[in-house]
Scaffold this motif. Sequence first.
Motif, PDB file in Angstrom:
ATOM      1  N   ASN A   1      -3.127  -2.130   9.321  1.00  0.00           N
ATOM      2  CA  ASN A   1      -3.907  -2.527   8.147  1.00  0.00           C
ATOM      3  C   ASN A   1      -3.319  -3.774   7.460  1.00  0.00           C
ATOM      4  O   ASN A   1      -3.141  -3.797   6.238  1.00  0.00           O
ATOM      5  N   VAL A   2      -3.053  -4.770   8.233  1.00  0.00           N
ATOM      6  CA  VAL A   2      -2.485  -6.004   7.681  1.00  0.00           C
ATOM      7  C   VAL A   2      -3.438  -6.658   6.700  1.00  0.00           C
ATOM      8  O   VAL A   2      -3.003  -7.245   5.703  1.00  0.00           O
ATOM      9  N   GLU A   3      -4.728  -6.526   6.920  1.00  0.00           N
ATOM     10  CA  GLU A   3      -5.707  -7.172   6.039  1.00  0.00           C
ATOM     11  C   GLU A   3      -5.750  -6.522   4.656  1.00  0.00           C
ATOM     12  O   GLU A   3      -6.261  -7.109   3.707  1.00  0.00           O
ATOM     13  N   ARG A   4      -5.215  -5.329   4.491  1.00  0.00           N
ATOM     14  CA  ARG A   4      -5.239  -4.641   3.192  1.00  0.00           C
ATOM     15  C   ARG A   4      -4.060  -5.025   2.303  1.00  0.00           C
ATOM     16  O   ARG A   4      -4.025  -4.655   1.132  1.00  0.00           O
TER      17      ARG A   4
ATOM     18  N   ARG B   1      -1.962  -7.072  -0.195  1.00  0.00           N
ATOM     19  CA  ARG B   1      -2.244  -8.089  -1.225  1.00  0.00           C
ATOM     20  C   ARG B   1      -0.953  -8.417  -1.950  1.00  0.00           C
ATOM     21  O   ARG B   1      -0.186  -7.518  -2.286  1.00  0.00           O
TER      22      ARG B   1
ATOM     23  N   GLU C   1       2.369  -3.505  12.902  1.00  0.00           N
ATOM     24  CA  GLU C   1       1.864  -3.425  11.537  1.00  0.00           C
ATOM     25  C   GLU C   1       0.416  -2.941  11.545  1.00  0.00           C
ATOM     26  O   GLU C   1      -0.418  -3.423  12.301  1.00  0.00           O
TER      27      GLU C   1
END
Length: 50
Positions: free
Chosen positions: A42-45, A47, A40
């Motif tokens: 850009n997991v932090e992006r 929402r 995966e």
Amino acid sequence: MRVLFLLIVAANIWAYALGQGWIGARPDDAGRDRSRFAQELNVERIRVGP
């Protein structure tokens, strides 16, 4: 009658073992690619919306 009972018990045990994945891959897992979960990006992006 006893033979029929034993056949039913054996079929239930076989179906349970197949569903738990003891015999091979679980039927629910067919077609899934588990290695993609580790890739995966850009997991932090991500929402979750309302």
